[in-house]
Write a protein that holds these residues in place. Structure first.
Motif: not given
Length: 278
Positions: A9-13, A58-61, A92-101, A75-80
């Motif tokens: 996923t692509r994460i933004v702040s 788990v969320v990983v960069t 460069d983070p792009k606008p996206s859903d922060l639900a994963a984090v 077993e449940d891993i999300t890569v940013i």
């Protein structure tokens, strides 16, 4: 065995997040041991306590942290950061859903990825922020996987993976030694974050460079040592390192692919080294 679910996923702040990407170090591990959590969370606690006995979310960069998490039993891993980005601090983070984090139990990051804490803060997550030591030296990687297994409450899975790592490294080391030119340990110069590959090959390291560009004095000094090979960091390459030394340059990849298979990194490096020596 359950199938590992990997999400990308692509994460933004906040807007300030884009300014929080200094290149504190290159794409490689730190010599100092990992410190566990950072930021305001204090201590790490344990996976069993933090997840109530279930497998952690788990969320990983990057895929590197993701591979360590997978090896440790997650077993449940999300890569940013997309795997196509070779230098994570440049992302460069792009606008996206922060639900994963927001839904994560753990957020794994490396010290040269300073945006991780801001990602967690922006998402309002209660996840434990865990700093990991990115170093493919087998002993350090194995120790980090065991540490993460303790945090996740997946110690058995982590121990099993470490055993497979030890076996794979022993096998590859034997194959590479059998491929030594003239039966002698090859003389190499290596980028500081690919030194682990020289160890995998049983090579004789006569000098290192980086992460800063090679200076003229370094160029002269390293060339004078007459290395047969230069082990370059594929994620930070600046081109031919020792253009007049007659050394063959071998690109070493540190980051796993989207399958998060860290053992494949060792196999791929061994294949490149064997090809060069052959």
């Amino acid at each position: 065995m359950a199938r590992t679910r990997v999400r990308h996923t692509r994460i933004v702040s906040l807007v300030a997040l884009s300014a929080a990407l200094p290149l504190l170090t290159g794409c490689g591990g730190e010599d100092a041991p990992a410190t566990g959590t950072t930021g305001t969370t204090g201590t790490t606690g344990t996976g069993a306590t933090g997840t109530g006995g279930r497998k952690p979310v788990v969320v990983v960069t990057t895929t590197w942290e993701g591979a360590l998490a997978k090896a440790a039993g997650a077993e449940d891993i999300t890569v940013i950061v997309p795997q196509s980005v070779h230098h994570a601090p440049d992302y460069d983070p792009k606008p996206s859903d922060l639900a994963a984090v927001a839904a994560a139990d753990f957020v794994l990051y490396a010290p040269f990825e300073p945006y991780a804490a801001k990602i967690k803060e922006a998402a309002g997550s209660k996840a434990r922020l865990v700093e990991v030591n990115l170093d493919n030296d087998p002993a350090k990687a194995g120790a980090e996987v065991v540490r993460l297994g303790g945090l996740f409450g997946t110690e058995d899975a982590a121990a099993g993976w470490k055993s497979r790592l030890d076996g794979e490294v022993t096998k590859l080391n034997g194959e590479l030694k059998a491929a030594w030119p003239d039966g002698r340990s090859p003389v190499v110069v290596t980028q500081v974050f690919t030194a682990w590959a020289a160890g995998l090959a049983g090579a004789t390291t006569v000098g290192t460079y980086g992460p800063e560009p090679v200076t003229p004095s370094q160029l002269a000094s390293l060339s004078a040592k007459k290395p047969a090979f230069v082990l370059d960091n594929a994620h930070m390459s600046t081109g031919t390192v020792l253009p007049d030394a007659g050394a063959e340059q071998v690109a070493i990849v540190n980051y796993p692919g989207e399958d998060l298979d860290l053992l494949a990194v060792y196999r791929d490096a061994a294949a490149e080294l064997k090809k060069a020596m052959g």
